[in-house]
Design a protein around this motif. Structure first.
Motif, PDB file in Angstrom:
ATOM      1  N   GLN A  57       0.981  -1.171  -0.068  1.00  0.00           N
ATOM      2  CA  GLN A  57      -0.051  -0.053  -0.004  1.00  0.00           C
ATOM      3  C   GLN A  57       0.875   1.139   0.107  1.00  0.00           C
ATOM      4  OE1 GLN A  57      -3.025   0.022   2.851  1.00  0.00           O
ATOM      5  NE2 GLN A  57      -3.135   2.438   2.859  1.00  0.00           N
ATOM      6  N   ASN A  58       1.887   1.197   0.666  1.00  0.00           N
ATOM      7  CA  ASN A  58       2.893   2.603   0.768  1.00  0.00           C
ATOM      8  C   ASN A  58       3.511   2.839  -0.485  1.00  0.00           C
ATOM      9  OD1 ASN A  58       2.151   2.668   3.531  1.00  0.00           O
ATOM     10  ND2 ASN A  58       4.225   1.872   4.564  1.00  0.00           N
ATOM     11  N   THR A  59       3.501   1.826  -1.388  1.00  0.00           N
ATOM     12  CA  THR A  59       4.216   2.210  -2.798  1.00  0.00           C
ATOM     13  C   THR A  59       3.267   3.200  -3.563  1.00  0.00           C
ATOM     14  OG1 THR A  59       3.265   0.245  -3.870  1.00  0.00           O
ATOM     15  CG2 THR A  59       5.299  -0.104  -2.776  1.00  0.00           C
ATOM     16  N   GLY A  60       2.071   3.037  -3.094  1.00  0.00           N
ATOM     17  CA  GLY A  60       1.089   3.796  -3.786  1.00  0.00           C
ATOM     18  C   GLY A  60       0.342   3.162  -5.105  1.00  0.00           C
ATOM     19  N   TYR A  61       0.907   1.807  -5.283  1.00  0.00           N
ATOM     20  CA  TYR A  61       0.111   0.931  -6.167  1.00  0.00           C
ATOM     21  C   TYR A  61      -0.508  -0.212  -5.399  1.00  0.00           C
ATOM     22  CZ  TYR A  61       3.072   3.640  -9.314  1.00  0.00           C
ATOM     23  OH  TYR A  61       3.970   4.411  -9.880  1.00  0.00           O
ATOM     24  N   ASP A  62      -1.054  -1.069  -6.325  1.00  0.00           N
ATOM     25  CA  ASP A  62      -1.628  -2.382  -5.680  1.00  0.00           C
ATOM     26  C   ASP A  62      -0.995  -3.527  -6.528  1.00  0.00           C
ATOM     27  OD1 ASP A  62      -3.032  -2.693  -8.206  1.00  0.00           O
ATOM     28  OD2 ASP A  62      -4.897  -1.759  -7.560  1.00  0.00           O
ATOM     29  N   ILE A  63      -1.414  -4.869  -6.093  1.00  0.00           N
ATOM     30  CA  ILE A  63      -0.620  -5.849  -6.773  1.00  0.00           C
ATOM     31  C   ILE A  63      -0.943  -5.931  -8.097  1.00  0.00           C
ATOM     32  CG2 ILE A  63      -2.740  -7.510  -6.280  1.00  0.00           C
ATOM     33  CD1 ILE A  63       1.035  -7.912  -5.585  1.00  0.00           C
TER      34      ILE A  63
END
Length: 524
Positions: free
Chosen positions: A202-208
Motif C-alpha cells: 500500500q505504501n508504494t502507492g500501487y496495488d498488486i
C-alpha cells in the motif's frame, strides 16, 4: 437421504408427507425402466476416464485465447457428434491470443540450482537466450513519494513482490504436531507479517495489479511472485500485468531461498528463460450441443459447465470434471432415453474465469429462449459427489426439484442436502447468468476434496486429482434429473421469493443481468 429446509408450515408438512410415502416412491423409482437404464449405462459403460484423459492430458489447460482452448471446443464438438448429438461452436467475442511455452529458471549466484517456477498467463516472453539479473526484494517505504525515489534502483533487476512465508508447513501440520505455545506463536507471526506486507504494498502507492507495470516501466527485467495456498506444493497461477518483461510465479520454497539471500545481502542472481507467444487476437466461443425433444422441441433442459480454465495445471477439477460429467450425462441420455419431450441443451461455456463471459453471452444473445428454458443444472466446483442444492430463491423450487429427486436411487443422493427456497447467487458460476434473467438455474455443489486450497486455480489441478467414483455418481444423478425435467408436463414455476432487507434496512435486489466482456486482454 436428502433433507429440506422449508419455507412454511404447510411445506414442512408436505416434506413430512414425502418422507412418509418414501417407501412407495422407492418402489416407483425402482419400477422406472429409464432410471434403471441410466444407472446401468452410467455404471457399466462409463466414458469418464477416457474423456478426462483426452481433455486434461492430451489437450491440457484451457486458458481463454489460447490454441488449446479452441482445440478443446473442437474436441467437445467431435465427442458429441460421435454420440449422435448435434453440436457446434457459437462465437460471441474475441480475446488476446497467447500460447504458453516452457519456463526454465535457475539460480546462478551464489550457487547453481534449478528453481520451480512458471510464467503467469499472458506473460511476455524473454528473448530466446533468456535474461539473467540480480534479484531484489520490494523495499520498505514510508509513502508513495519515497517509493518513487527508489524505483530507479529496479532498473536491470528482477523484483520479488510477494511476502516471505514464515513457514512452509500447512496449518493442519502445525495443529497436529506443534505445542500450543508454538502454534500460537506461528499464527501470530503469520498474521503480523501479512499485515506488514500488505502495508508495504500500500505504501508504494500501487496495488498488486498495478505494481508490476510500474516496476517494468522503471526498467525491471522481470517480476517474481509466489501465491502460495498454504498447502505444500500448491500455488495459484493467475495472470501477468506486465507488457514487456516476464512475470513468474515461483514455488514457495525456492522463492523463500531467493528472498532470504537478497535480504541478507548475498545479491542472488537468476536466469529466466520463459518462452511464450503473443498471437494477436482470436475468437471466443461457447460449444452448444442439443438432443432434440420430440413433443416440446422448443423448450429446453440445460446442462451447464464451463470449458475454460486457468493454466497453472490442466483444469481438472475447475472445471474439467464439470465438463466430462455433463458429456457423460448427455451420452447416457442419448443411449437410453427413447423420446425426451424437451430438447436437452448442453452448454460448454468459454471464459467463465474472467467473469462468466460465455454463459452471459449466451443468455444475452438468446432472449427468445428465456421463457422456454425449463431448468438449468450447473456443475463447477471440483471432483466430489454432489452434496448441496439450493432453490436459488425460486419460491416453488421445492415442488419440482423435490419431486425429481424422489426418482433418484438412494445411493446417488444419500449425502445430498437441499435448501428451499434458498436465495439467489450473485456470482461464482454460470448458473448466475441464468438466475439473473429469472430462469430457474441451480448450482450442484460438490464435496470439497480439498478444492479450495489444493486444486482451485493451482498448479496441482491435474488428472490425478479426479475421484472417478464421485464423478460417476454425479453423471448418473444429473442424467436422472435431466430426464425427469425433460418429461414434466408443463414448464415449472418461475415465481421468486420476496427478498429480505439487509442489516442496514435496504431491500436486497435480485441479481441483475450483466453483459459479458466480449473483448479482453488485448494489447493496444
Amino acid at each position: 437421504m436428502f433433507s429440506y429446509v422449508t419455507r412454511t408450515k404447510s411445506v414442512r408438512w408436505l416434506a413430512l408427507s414425502v418422507i412418509v410415502l418414501s417407501s412407495g416412491a422407492v418402489c416407483a423409482q425402482q419400477n422406472d425402466p429409464i432410471v434403471d437404464a441410466i444407472v446401468k449405462e452410467g455404471t457399466q459403460h462409463s466414458q469418464l476416464e477416457q474423456y478426462a484423459f483426452e481433455l486434461m492430458d492430451v489437450i491440457g489447460p484451457r486458458l481463454v485465447g489460447t490454441p488449446q482452448m479452441k482445440q478443446a471446443h473442437d474436441w467437445v464438438v467431435q465427442q458429441y457428434l460421435n454420440m449422435g448429438i448435434k453440436a457446434h461452436n457459437e462465437e460471441y467475442g474475441e480475446w488476446r491470443a497467447w500460447q504458453r511455452g516452457t519456463t526454465q529458471v535457475e539460480m546462478t549466484v551464489p550457487r547453481l540450482k534449478s528453481l520451480e517456477a512458471t510464467q503467469l498467463a499472458w506473460s511476455p516472453a524473454t528473448k530466446e537466450k533468456g535474461v539473467e539479473a540480480e534479484v531484489v526484494v520490494l523495499p520498505v517505504v514510508a509513502n508513495a513519494a519515497e517509493f518513487q525515489k527508489w524505483l530507479p534502483h529496479a532498473k536491470g533487476k528482477i523484483v520479488l513482490i510477494s511476502m516471505h512465508q514464515p513457514t512452509g508447513r500447512s496449518e493442519e501440520q502445525w495443529k497436529e504436531y506443534a505445542t500450543v505455545a508454538s502454534l500460537q506463536k506461528m499464527q501470530e507471526l503469520k498474521k503480523n507479517q501479512t499485515q506488514e506486507w500488505n502495508q508495504r504494498i500500500q505504501n508504494t502507492g500501487y496495488d498488486i495489479k498495478t505494481l508490476p507495470k510500474a516496476l517494468e516501466d522503471a526498467g525491471a527485467v522481470g517480476i517474481v511472485s509466489s501465491f502460495w495456498t498454504g498447502i505444500m506444493g500448491a500455488n495459484r497461477i493467475f495472470e501477468a500485468f506486465t507488457t514487456a518483461v516476464p512475470t513468474l510465479d515461483m514455488a514457495m520454497e525456492d522463492y523463500g531461498t531467493l528472498y532470504r539471500l537478497a535480504e541478507k545481502g548475498y545479491k542472488p542472481q537468476i536466469k529466466i528463460k520463459a518462452l511464450s507467444k503473443n498471437l494477436g487476437k482470436t475468437k471466443t466461443y461457447n460449444t452448444i450441443a442439443t438432443i432434440k425433444g420430440t413433443e416440446k422441441p422448443d423448450e429446453y433442459v440445460v446442462l451447464s459447465a464451463h470449458l475454460d480454465s486457468w493454466d497453472g495445471g490442466t483444469g481438472a477439477t475447475d472445471n474439467g470434471t464439470g465438463i466430462i460429467v455433463m458429456m457423460e450425462a448427455a451420452r447416457i441420455l442419448k443411449a437410453v432415453l427413447p423420446d425426451n419431450k424437451r430438447t436437452i441443451l448442453i452448454g460448454n461455456w468459454g471464459s467463465e474465469e474472467q467473469g462468466l463471459n460465455g454463459s452471459r453471452a449466451f443468455v444475452e444473445d438468446h432472449p427468445e429462449l428465456h421463457d422456454k428454458i425449463q431448468v438449468v443444472f450447473n456443475q463447477d466446483n471440483g471432483t466430489g459427489r454432489i452434496v448441496n442444492l439450493s432453490g436459488q430463491g425460486f419460491l416453488h423450487a421445492y415442488d419440482y426439484l423435490g419431486n425429481w429427486l424422489q426418482a433418484v436411487p438412494e445411493d446417488y443422493k444419500r449425502d445430498l442436502k437441499t435448501t428451499f427456497p434458498g436465495s439467489p447467487s450473485s456470482g461464482g458460476s454460470d448458473h448466475v447468468s441464468f438466475v439473473s434473467a429469472d430462469i430457474p438455474a441451480f448450482m450442484l455443489g460438490a464435496l470439497s476434496w480439498g478444492y479450495g486450497n489444493y486444486t482451485w486455480h493451482t498448479n496441482r489441478d491435474t488428472y490425478d486429482k479426479i475421484v472417478f467414483d464421485e464423478v460417476r455418481n454425479n453423471a448418473i444423478l444429473i442424467a436422472i434429473l435431466a430426464y425427469k425435467a425433460s418429461q414434466e408436463d408443463a414448464l415449472v414455476s418461475r415465481q421468486k421469493i420476496n427478498l429480505p432487507k439487509s442489516s442496514d434496512g435496504k431491500t436486497i435486489e435480485w441479481p441483475a443481468q450483466k453483459s459479458p466482456k466480449r473483448t479482453g486482454g488485448l494489447i493496444n
